[in-house]
Design a protein around this motif. Structure first.
Motif, PDB file in Angstrom:
ATOM      1  N   ILE A  26       0.831  -1.203   0.000  1.00  0.00           N
ATOM      2  CA  ILE A  26       0.000   0.000   0.000  1.00  0.00           C
ATOM      3  C   ILE A  26       0.873   1.263   0.000  1.00  0.00           C
ATOM      4  CG2 ILE A  26      -0.281   0.145   2.527  1.00  0.00           C
ATOM      5  CD1 ILE A  26      -2.905   0.955  -0.158  1.00  0.00           C
ATOM      6  N   THR A  27       2.026   1.211   0.684  1.00  0.00           N
ATOM      7  CA  THR A  27       2.851   2.420   0.772  1.00  0.00           C
ATOM      8  C   THR A  27       3.408   2.798  -0.597  1.00  0.00           C
ATOM      9  OG1 THR A  27       3.438   1.726   3.009  1.00  0.00           O
ATOM     10  CG2 THR A  27       4.763   3.487   2.040  1.00  0.00           C
ATOM     11  N   GLY A  28       4.021   1.832  -1.288  1.00  0.00           N
ATOM     12  CA  GLY A  28       4.617   2.126  -2.593  1.00  0.00           C
ATOM     13  C   GLY A  28       3.565   2.497  -3.623  1.00  0.00           C
ATOM     14  N   VAL A  45       8.080  -0.556  -8.861  1.00  0.00           N
ATOM     15  CA  VAL A  45       8.334  -1.987  -9.086  1.00  0.00           C
ATOM     16  C   VAL A  45       8.144  -2.802  -7.814  1.00  0.00           C
ATOM     17  CG1 VAL A  45      10.005  -1.543 -10.929  1.00  0.00           C
ATOM     18  CG2 VAL A  45      10.822  -1.750  -8.575  1.00  0.00           C
ATOM     19  N   ASP A  46       7.809  -4.067  -8.004  1.00  0.00           N
ATOM     20  CA  ASP A  46       7.815  -5.008  -6.874  1.00  0.00           C
ATOM     21  C   ASP A  46       8.555  -6.276  -7.279  1.00  0.00           C
ATOM     22  OD1 ASP A  46       6.112  -5.203  -4.054  1.00  0.00           O
ATOM     23  OD2 ASP A  46       6.814  -7.135  -4.847  1.00  0.00           O
ATOM     24  N   ALA A  47       9.337  -6.805  -6.342  1.00  0.00           N
ATOM     25  CA  ALA A  47      10.119  -8.010  -6.613  1.00  0.00           C
ATOM     26  C   ALA A  47       9.203  -9.187  -6.930  1.00  0.00           C
ATOM     27  CB  ALA A  47      10.985  -8.334  -5.397  1.00  0.00           C
ATOM     28  N   THR A  54       3.244  -7.359   3.720  1.00  0.00           N
ATOM     29  CA  THR A  54       2.337  -7.161   4.866  1.00  0.00           C
ATOM     30  C   THR A  54       0.947  -6.692   4.457  1.00  0.00           C
ATOM     31  OG1 THR A  54       4.267  -6.581   6.187  1.00  0.00           O
ATOM     32  CG2 THR A  54       2.132  -5.897   7.054  1.00  0.00           C
ATOM     33  N   SER A  55       0.864  -5.934   3.357  1.00  0.00           N
ATOM     34  CA  SER A  55      -0.411  -5.296   3.008  1.00  0.00           C
ATOM     35  C   SER A  55      -1.543  -6.279   2.757  1.00  0.00           C
ATOM     36  CB  SER A  55      -0.242  -4.394   1.791  1.00  0.00           C
ATOM     37  OG  SER A  55       0.651  -3.358   2.095  1.00  0.00           O
ATOM     38  N   ARG A  56      -1.247  -7.565   2.533  1.00  0.00           N
ATOM     39  CA  ARG A  56      -2.366  -8.507   2.338  1.00  0.00           C
ATOM     40  C   ARG A  56      -2.681  -9.318   3.603  1.00  0.00           C
ATOM     41  NH1 ARG A  56      -0.061 -13.984  -0.365  1.00  0.00           N
ATOM     42  NH2 ARG A  56       2.143 -13.442  -0.316  1.00  0.00           N
ATOM     43  N   LEU A 373      -2.332   0.755   6.658  1.00  0.00           N
ATOM     44  CA  LEU A 373      -3.103   0.871   5.416  1.00  0.00           C
ATOM     45  C   LEU A 373      -3.916   2.157   5.426  1.00  0.00           C
ATOM     46  CD1 LEU A 373      -4.318  -2.770   5.446  1.00  0.00           C
ATOM     47  CD2 LEU A 373      -3.391  -1.752   3.381  1.00  0.00           C
ATOM     48  N   THR A 374      -4.568   2.428   6.558  1.00  0.00           N
ATOM     49  CA  THR A 374      -5.459   3.581   6.660  1.00  0.00           C
ATOM     50  C   THR A 374      -4.752   4.888   6.302  1.00  0.00           C
ATOM     51  OG1 THR A 374      -6.503   2.407   8.498  1.00  0.00           O
ATOM     52  CG2 THR A 374      -7.080   4.739   8.234  1.00  0.00           C
ATOM     53  N   THR A 375      -3.473   5.001   6.674  1.00  0.00           N
ATOM     54  CA  THR A 375      -2.780   6.289   6.521  1.00  0.00           C
ATOM     55  C   THR A 375      -1.870   6.338   5.286  1.00  0.00           C
ATOM     56  OG1 THR A 375      -1.076   5.510   8.038  1.00  0.00           O
ATOM     57  CG2 THR A 375      -2.837   6.846   8.991  1.00  0.00           C
TER      58      THR A 375
HETATM   59  C1  LIG Z   1      -1.329  -8.436  11.326  1.00  0.00           C
HETATM   60  C2  LIG Z   1      -1.465  -7.022  10.874  1.00  0.00           C
HETATM   61  C3  LIG Z   1      -2.724  -6.431  10.859  1.00  0.00           C
HETATM   62  C4  LIG Z   1      -2.873  -5.113  10.400  1.00  0.00           C
HETATM   63  N1  LIG Z   1      -4.122  -4.583  10.336  1.00  0.00           N
HETATM   64  C5  LIG Z   1      -4.289  -3.337   9.857  1.00  0.00           C
HETATM   65  C6  LIG Z   1      -5.599  -2.809   9.700  1.00  0.00           C
HETATM   66  O1  LIG Z   1      -6.599  -3.464   9.978  1.00  0.00           O
HETATM   67  N2  LIG Z   1      -5.725  -1.546   9.220  1.00  0.00           N
HETATM   68  C7  LIG Z   1      -4.639  -0.789   8.877  1.00  0.00           C
HETATM   69  O2  LIG Z   1      -4.828   0.360   8.490  1.00  0.00           O
HETATM   70  N3  LIG Z   1      -3.377  -1.284   8.974  1.00  0.00           N
HETATM   71  C8  LIG Z   1      -3.173  -2.539   9.446  1.00  0.00           C
HETATM   72  N4  LIG Z   1      -1.917  -3.065   9.541  1.00  0.00           N
HETATM   73  C9  LIG Z   1      -0.765  -2.281   9.090  1.00  0.00           C
HETATM   74  C10 LIG Z   1      -0.560  -2.381   7.571  1.00  0.00           C
HETATM   75  O3  LIG Z   1      -0.924  -3.648   7.100  1.00  0.00           O
HETATM   76  C11 LIG Z   1       0.903  -2.108   7.199  1.00  0.00           C
HETATM   77  O4  LIG Z   1       1.357  -0.951   7.843  1.00  0.00           O
HETATM   78  C12 LIG Z   1       1.060  -1.916   5.689  1.00  0.00           C
HETATM   79  O5  LIG Z   1       0.437  -2.960   4.985  1.00  0.00           O
HETATM   80  C13 LIG Z   1       2.525  -1.850   5.298  1.00  0.00           C
HETATM   81  O6  LIG Z   1       2.574  -1.711   3.905  1.00  0.00           O
HETATM   82  P1  LIG Z   1       3.923  -1.466   3.100  1.00  0.00           P
HETATM   83  O7  LIG Z   1       3.561  -1.157   1.714  1.00  0.00           O
HETATM   84  O8  LIG Z   1       4.746  -0.461   3.839  1.00  0.00           O
HETATM   85  O9  LIG Z   1       4.707  -2.855   3.181  1.00  0.00           O
HETATM   86  P2  LIG Z   1       4.426  -4.209   2.375  1.00  0.00           P
HETATM   87  O10 LIG Z   1       2.995  -4.423   2.149  1.00  0.00           O
HETATM   88  O11 LIG Z   1       5.166  -5.300   3.091  1.00  0.00           O
HETATM   89  O12 LIG Z   1       5.090  -3.970   0.950  1.00  0.00           O
HETATM   90  C14 LIG Z   1       6.464  -4.048   0.715  1.00  0.00           C
HETATM   91  C15 LIG Z   1       6.681  -4.582  -0.698  1.00  0.00           C
HETATM   92  O13 LIG Z   1       8.052  -4.412  -1.055  1.00  0.00           O
HETATM   93  C16 LIG Z   1       8.414  -5.481  -1.908  1.00  0.00           C
HETATM   94  N5  LIG Z   1       9.880  -5.561  -1.933  1.00  0.00           N
HETATM   95  C17 LIG Z   1      10.709  -5.908  -0.912  1.00  0.00           C
HETATM   96  N6  LIG Z   1      11.992  -5.828  -1.314  1.00  0.00           N
HETATM   97  C18 LIG Z   1      11.986  -5.428  -2.623  1.00  0.00           C
HETATM   98  C19 LIG Z   1      13.008  -5.156  -3.582  1.00  0.00           C
HETATM   99  N7  LIG Z   1      14.306  -5.291  -3.283  1.00  0.00           N
HETATM  100  N8  LIG Z   1      12.647  -4.772  -4.841  1.00  0.00           N
HETATM  101  C20 LIG Z   1      11.328  -4.622  -5.152  1.00  0.00           C
HETATM  102  N9  LIG Z   1      10.330  -4.863  -4.264  1.00  0.00           N
HETATM  103  C21 LIG Z   1      10.648  -5.256  -3.020  1.00  0.00           C
HETATM  104  C22 LIG Z   1       7.710  -6.686  -1.298  1.00  0.00           C
HETATM  105  O14 LIG Z   1       7.546  -7.728  -2.243  1.00  0.00           O
HETATM  106  C23 LIG Z   1       6.380  -6.079  -0.830  1.00  0.00           C
HETATM  107  O15 LIG Z   1       5.346  -6.260  -1.778  1.00  0.00           O
HETATM  108  C24 LIG Z   1      -1.739  -4.381   9.989  1.00  0.00           C
HETATM  109  C25 LIG Z   1      -0.480  -4.985  10.011  1.00  0.00           C
HETATM  110  C26 LIG Z   1      -0.337  -6.287  10.438  1.00  0.00           C
HETATM  111  C27 LIG Z   1       1.004  -6.925  10.433  1.00  0.00           C
END
Ligand SMILES: Cc1cc2nc3c(=O)[nH]c(=O)nc-3n(C[C@H](O)[C@H](O)[C@H](O)COP(=O)(O)OP(=O)(O)OC[C@H]3O[C@@H](n4cnc5c(N)ncnc54)[C@H](O)[C@@H]3O)c2cc1C
Length: 514
Positions: A26-28, A45-47, A54-56, A373-375
């Motif tokens: 969600i962040t990217g 890009v995603d690997a 984490t986002s799923r 996810l929310t923020t």
């Molecule tokens: C159990 C749990 C429950 C939660 N529940 C909630 C909720 O109900 N509501 C809410 O708002 N938030 C919730 N959160 C928080 C939220 O899910 C996370 O903060 C958020 O999903 C993080 O997203 P992200 O994009 O930062 O990381 P990620 O979703 O982990 O994305 C990182 C991506 O980077 C990719 N990547 C890694 N290395 C490389 C590389 N070298 N090259 C290219 N790609 C790469 C990975 O494949 C991955 O897809 C929860 C978290 C957890 C753990």
């Protein structure tokens, strides 16, 4: 800019852009959308795949920040409430809905604890009002009598039940679907969104990225590189230190806790303000969560729940329901790692920073991590604002707070659309596009495109075909584990696999013919 489609691999990807975004959780995806809508050229890009990390694995809630308020972090709580309102009322009303949450007042909940719960829900309502979110979107909390409580959740233990508090928060249709929709919206504004593309080295001036389908590597020049790799952020930038914590959910069939259509917050025995959540899902399953276990060592691609976590969650549910679920009722379980930033001087993961942070290291890479996810929208805005303020990018102000995602429409409008309900729930006003695409690509009739896999698996061929044509799905796992969530229940996944293969074959054949 011209709209592009999400595609796997790096064929024809640009090698000189304003911004490279690494990671498509969600962040990217949010950063890619923010940058593209400011008129910047973007390669994101995603690997592995969209929403691979984490986002799923979240609870799929759109939080109002009550938890932060309990810790005295008023600013963070307000920010979360504002973002919840934006998601539910402007950017993604099609992918969110109000979720009633019941806190049962049973004999184990003392008068003081009941008053604290009531005060918490009232404070949550103040946050809603402070964020200017309508009471029509999230109604005010209120007390429920014992009879009203049992009418709403007939499976609750009735002995010793005095009544309940009823509060409201937001629920997502599906976290991975939100990521996919944000990524597709970014692509519609011209961002190049590529899966199966791993960044192997990064500086502030560019990245080396490997096409995981062909093995070919490319150097991409950029004015800014954003590391949005969540729990993997430290692998790309060693100055970032994370201390992940694992959160586990169980998946039950709806029939296990019959007629439970509202969320139930079950107080965790022997604690004062900790709850486990019983969360009914739009697909008919129920999730039970959530644990918070510190983890050490290498970060796995797919984290696994421990047996102890599963037993713990079953035990908490057993304390509140008449016929408690058994181990055999657990049809699935999943775990995610919170990307918590290490803050010096703290030990417990629950004390680590849960707000987001934006850090630019000596290499020039800008990391955005934490939050939720929310923020995501605010995290993206802050990241781009920081890069513009530092003179790294030349761009206008953020536009995303008033920019609906693809398919967004008010609930009333969605109720009036004539497209199939399942597609409207997951694609909003794009439901018609999904069906029209599937018709065109396959030449099949609607009854074949729209028939669900089974009584308990509502997935259709139409959405799987669209996953391939418009959402970059490359294989069965992309379709079953991220474009849809059938994969959360192993037996359901097996039953849906033939349809996923068919979608890949039909859409692949059509692509070959053009
Ligand atoms: C159990 C749990 C429950 C939660 N529940 C909630 C909720 O109900 N509501 C809410 O708002 N938030 C919730 N959160 C928080 C939220 O899910 C996370 O903060 C958020 O999903 C993080 O997203 P992200 O994009 O930062 O990381 P990620 O979703 O982990 O994305 C990182 C991506 O980077 C990719 N990547 C890694 N290395 C490389 C590389 N070298 N090259 C290219 N790609 C790469 C990975 O494949 C991955 O897809 C929860 C978290 C957890 C753990």
């Amino acid at each position: 800019m011209t709209a592009t489609r999400i595609t796997p691999g790096l064929a024809d990807a640009p090698t000189d852009v304003d911004v490279v975004v690494v990671g498509l959780g969600i962040t990217g995806a949010g950063v890619a959308l923010d940058a593209a809508t400011r008129g910047l050229s973007v390669l994101a890009v995603d690997a592995h795949d969209l929403a691979f990390g984490t986002s799923r694995w979240s609870s799929k809630m759109v939080h109002g920040g009550l938890r932060y308020l309990a810790k005295g972090q008023v600013g963070v709580a307000h920010e979360s409430a504002v973002e919840r309102g934006i998601l539910m009322e402007i950017t993604a009303p099609h992918l969110t809905r109000p979720m009633p949450m019941v806190v049962p007042l049973s004999s184990s909940v003392g008068r003081v604890q009941a008053a604290v719960t009531r005060g918490g829900l009232m404070a949550g309502d103040l946050l809603r009002r402070g964020a200017h979110t309508e009471a029509e979107t999230l109604p005010k909390p209120r007390h429920l009598t014992r009879t009203e409580t049992l009418r709403l959740v007939p499976a609750l233990r009735s002995a010793g039940l005095r009544g309940a508090m009823l509060g409201w928060d937001g629920q997502l249709e599906d976290d991975a679907r939100l990521v996919t929709t944000v990524a597709r919206t970014a692509a519609s504004y011209g961002a190049h969104v590529r899966t199966r593309a791993r960044v192997t080295a990064a500086t502030g001036a560019g990245v080396t990225v490997r096409d995981e389908l062909t093995g070919a590597t490319y150097d991409v020049r950029a004015r800014a590189v954003v590391n949005a790799t969540g729990v993997w952020a430290g692998d790309l930038d060693e100055q970032v230190r994370l201390r992940p914590s694992r959160g586990t959910h169980l998946v039950l069939r709806g029939s296990t806790l019959p007629h439970t259509r509202v969320a139930v917050m079950v107080p965790i025995p022997d604690t004062t303000s900790r709850f486990a959540m019983v969360l009914p899902q739009p697909d008919g399953t129920i999730y039970v969560g959530l644990t918070d276990e510190p983890v050490t060592g290498p970060v796995p691609d797919v984290p696994q729940p421990s047996e102890a976590e599963i037993d713990f969650l079953l035990g908490v549910v057993a304390s509140a329901f008449t016929t408690p679920p058994t181990r055999d009722d657990v049809v699935g379980a999943f775990a995610g790692l919170r990307p918590l930033l290490e803050v010096s001087g703290t030990d417990a993961t629950s004390d680590l920073s849960r707000r987001h942070a934006i850090l630019t290291s000596a290499t020039g890479v800008t990391t955005v991590v934490g939050g939720k996810l929310t923020t995501y929208r605010r995290m993206a805005q802050d990241t781009l604002d920081a890069l513009v303020a530092a003179g790294r990018l030349d761009a206008g102000p953020c536009r995303t707070a008033s920019l609906p995602l693809l398919g967004a429409a008010a609930p009333d409008e969605l109720r009036r659309t004539s497209a199939p309900a399942r597609l409207v729930r997951r694609f909003g006003t794009d439901a018609g596009l999904v069906l029209a695409t599937a018709r065109e690509v396959t030449g099949l009739a609607d009854d074949e495109l729209l028939v669900p896999v089974s009584e308990v698996v509502p997935v259709t061929l139409a959405e799987l075909v669209f996953g391939v044509t418009h959402e970059g799905a490359h294989d069965v796992a992309d379709l079953l584990d991220r474009r849809t969530r059938v994969g959360l229940v192993t037996t359901d996944r097996a039953s849906a696999e033939p349809l996923a293969r068919r979608a890949l074959e039909l859409a692949g054949r059509a692509a070959g013919a053009t």
